[in-house]
Structures are given as C-alpha cells and as structure tokens.
Design an enzyme around this catalytic site. Sequence first.
Site, PDB file in Angstrom:
ATOM      1  CD  GLU A 270      11.849   4.026  53.704  1.00  0.00           C
ATOM      2  OE1 GLU A 270      11.402   4.050  54.874  1.00  0.00           O
ATOM      3  OE2 GLU A 270      11.668   3.050  52.938  1.00  0.00           O
TER       4      GLU A 270
ATOM      5  CB  ILE B 158       8.325 -22.318  54.596  1.00  0.00           C
ATOM      6  CG1 ILE B 158       9.556 -21.856  53.807  1.00  0.00           C
ATOM      7  CG2 ILE B 158       8.539 -23.715  55.193  1.00  0.00           C
ATOM      8  CD1 ILE B 158      10.797 -21.625  54.639  1.00  0.00           C
TER       9      ILE B 158
ATOM     10  CG  LEU C 114       9.910  12.958  68.456  1.00  0.00           C
ATOM     11  CD1 LEU C 114      10.587  14.174  69.091  1.00  0.00           C
ATOM     12  CD2 LEU C 114      10.989  12.030  67.868  1.00  0.00           C
TER      13      LEU C 114
ATOM     14  N   GLY D 177       2.818 -22.395  53.717  1.00  0.00           N
ATOM     15  CA  GLY D 177       1.685 -22.431  52.787  1.00  0.00           C
ATOM     16  C   GLY D 177       0.413 -21.935  53.460  1.00  0.00           C
TER      17      GLY D 177
ATOM     18  CD1 TRP E  77       1.396   8.074  64.410  1.00  0.00           C
ATOM     19  CD2 TRP E  77       0.937   5.932  64.915  1.00  0.00           C
ATOM     20  NE1 TRP E  77       0.554   7.581  63.440  1.00  0.00           N
ATOM     21  CE2 TRP E  77       0.255   6.265  63.719  1.00  0.00           C
ATOM     22  CE3 TRP E  77       0.787   4.645  65.432  1.00  0.00           C
ATOM     23  CZ2 TRP E  77      -0.544   5.360  63.042  1.00  0.00           C
ATOM     24  CZ3 TRP E  77      -0.012   3.734  64.741  1.00  0.00           C
ATOM     25  CH2 TRP E  77      -0.659   4.098  63.566  1.00  0.00           C
TER      26      TRP E  77
ATOM     27  CB  THR F 138      10.985   4.922  58.106  1.00  0.00           C
ATOM     28  OG1 THR F 138      11.800   6.025  57.652  1.00  0.00           O
ATOM     29  CG2 THR F 138       9.623   5.441  58.558  1.00  0.00           C
TER      30      THR F 138
ATOM     31  CD  GLU G 128      11.829   2.872  69.420  1.00  0.00           C
ATOM     32  OE1 GLU G 128      13.041   3.016  69.631  1.00  0.00           O
ATOM     33  OE2 GLU G 128      11.052   2.286  70.191  1.00  0.00           O
TER      34      GLU G 128
ATOM     35  CD  GLN H 174      19.012 -26.712  44.981  1.00  0.00           C
ATOM     36  OE1 GLN H 174      18.574 -26.332  43.897  1.00  0.00           O
ATOM     37  NE2 GLN H 174      20.203 -27.244  45.106  1.00  0.00           N
TER      38      GLN H 174
END
Length: 390
Positions: A376, A346, A130, A348, A161, A374, A372, A284
């Site tokens: 937005e 997590i 497309l 690191g 694309w 965005t 497919e 935590q």
Amino acid sequence: MSEDMLFPYLTQEHEMIRQTARDFAQKEIAPIAAEFDESGEFPYKTIRKMGEMGFMGIEVPEEYGGAGMDTLAYVLALEEICKADASHGTIMSVNNSLYAYGLLKFGTEEQKQKYLFPVASGQAIGAYSLTEPMSGSDAGTMRSRAVRKGDEYIINGRKSWVTSGPVADYVVLFTMTDPEKGHRGITAFLIDARKPGFIRSKKEPKLGIRASATSEIVFEDYRAGVEDRLGEEGEGFKIAMTVLDAGRIGIGAQALGIAEAAYAASLEYARQREAFGQKIGQFQGIAFQLADMKTQIEASRLLVYHAALAKERSKKTGERFTLEASIAKLYASEMACFVTDAAVQIHGGMGYSKELPVERYYRDARITRIYEGTSEIQRLVISRLELGLR
Ligand code: CAA
C-alpha cells in the site's frame, strides 16, 4: 529460455558473482535452510562465510572492507542466496542496503572506518531501526527521543521490528531530536550495541524468514557522541527514505529469488507427477499456471534489474530512483506471493508438507509485501510521484 536471453546486459563480472553466489547458496545454504527455519536459530556460520566472500558489502569500495561491485552485482547475488533461503537473504540485504548504503552515502570518513568497515567486511552485523510500536508506515511520527547534552545525545525509547536486532553489532537509528518539527525533527545516529543503554528486547515469533532474527530494541539513557550522528540534525527522515529506496530494490530481488525457487520446484513436479494417466503438466489447468508464473517472474526480473541500473546511474547523476525501486518492490513482492501460492497448489498435499521447501517459500514470500514499506505504501509513493504530488 535462459535468464541471459531475457537480460543480455550482464558483464563477465556479473556472471562471475552470480555463479559464485549460486554455487555457495546451493552447496552450503540450501541443505541447512529447513533446519534453521524450524529452529529459528541465527545461521552465524554461513553468514560469516558470506562475509568472507564479500557478500555483506558488495557495493562498498574495497578501502571500506567491501567488494567494490555495482548494484546489479548485488541484486544478482542476493537473488541467488534467496533461491536457497530467504532468511540468509534478509540478513544480507539489511547489511548491504539498509546499513552500508546509508553510511556510504551520508557518513564521514571516521564513521566509515569505524562503523562501515567491520560490517562490509563481514566481521560484524548491521541493522536499521526506524519503526516503533506506534509508528510503522507513518514513519514520521516516532516517540523515541535523543536529547543533546553538550557533546552527547541521551537516547531513550522503544524501537520495533528491527531485522537482526537480536544479533546486530551496530545499528543505524532514527529518532526524534525536535518533536515540534515533525519529520524534520528526526535525526540519524550510529549505535554501538556493546554500549550501556542498548537493550535487546522481545524477539518476534514469525511466520516466515524465521532464521533471520527480528526484535524490539529499547534505549535507556544510551549516550551517543556528536561524532556518531549520521548527517545533520533533522536530516534523519530523508536519510531513512533514501536508504529505503535502496532497500526496496533488495526486497524485489529477494522476492524474485524466492519465486524462482518455487517455480523451478513446480516445473519439476509437473513433469514428474502423474494423475489420471498422464503427467500433471499435460493438464491445461497446471500448464497455464506455470505459464503465468514464468511470465510474472520474468517481468519482475526486468523491473528489479532496471531499478538496479537506475540506482547505479544515480551514483553519477545524484538523481533519485524512488519510482523504479517502488515499482520493482511492489510488482515483485506481489508476484512472489502469487507464484508461491500457485506452487503449493500445483504440489497439492506435498506443497503443504514440511518435507518439501515449497511451504517455506510460501511463508517466506509473504513478508516481502510488508517490510521496507507495504504494498500500500509503494502504491502511495508511485501514485504521488506520477500525479506530481511529491
Ligand atoms: N528520498 C528522499 N527524500 C524523500 C523520499 C525519498 N524516497 N521520500 C520522501 N522524502 C522527503 C520528502 O521530499 C519530504 O521532504 P521535505 O521535508 O523537504 O518536505 C519529506 O521526506 C517527507 O516526505 P512526505 O511528505 O512524502 O512524507 P510522509 O509522511 O507523507 O511519508 C511515506 C511518506 C512514503 C509514507 C514514508 O513515511 C514511508 O515510506 N513509510 C513506510 C516506512 C517503511 O518503509 N518502513 C519500513 C521500515 S524498515 C523495516 O521494514 C524493518 C527492517 O529492519 C527491514
């Protein structure tokens, strides 16, 4: 809590395809995912096996080479494949939703035999074209042209694309037959990549989903027969949008799969890794991140499965499922970026290292907010429908 407690509506058939996809993905895809990500090579061997297993046309009736299952089955299988590798998931999703769904819904009997059977049965690869260099989100403004001469259309122009562009055997192409009419002048065609005038052009170097090949395609006096037109002249834009509704559910499932893999790795790491004299999961700051990740994953699961059920219902009622698909795609793709980012944090330094798949999940998740439609565009679609503007 297991997935089943959160979504207790799966039939035995659903359980079966989910387990089959999970076993295959973990055994055959997960071990090669990093290597193919690094090289950017197309994973022909595993894709062919997925075709043989029926994963390339899950919702396509058996008479057209598919597995004859429902949308939820498709979503469950895709999610499992994407837990192992999002690149395999992208190739699978384009074959199933962007290629096969459109042909199934809008194709003639002859077109289904010629163009659907080989792709749904996994012998060939399909693509959907497309976008153009100057026409992305504003899909109605394309410059490529198909000019009718007798019983043929002569097609010229540049498309960009195109997922699976470098390897596709067949392509559903959207191009302009009547520029004066704007989006109502767009027509869809079924393209055979072996014919003269079909030229595979620049392959895109990408941040993520690197084993799924993406390229430009150039058309130079490509001749399509009238019998290769999908739908009527001028119906192309509606076909493209209808097909994207289905595609967006697939991207939601892909985002869900990537996020689940990143979460599982994070949970394991938080249980094992120690710092300041205790497991990091006991802090935590880490534990609450895990809670937020899990909560958003399960919310996405419900939205994606709900959209799948809406699409399944639409096969009987003919009702659109645009809203459900856009909501699921928007939420799940944003969630996947949040979850994979948290997973890197997590872990690191190890999250940043190519020794673990976490950095790949982070890179792969990013495209789900772009292709497919965005985030937005999804917000535009959702708000227009809610405000009654469409
Ligand atoms: N289903 C059916 N028809 C639809 C529809 C849908 N979901 N959405 C719109 N339409 C119809 C409208 O009813 C309207 O019909 P009429 O001609 O009868 O009036 C027509 O299409 C035009 O609709 P709009 O006025 O809403 O069109 P617009 O120009 O404002 O654009 C848009 C709407 C939502 C922004 C649309 O252009 C869009 O979705 N853009 C994003 C494109 C996109 O997702 N691109 C990604 C391409 S695929 C890819 O990523 C590569 C890959 O290989 C994976």
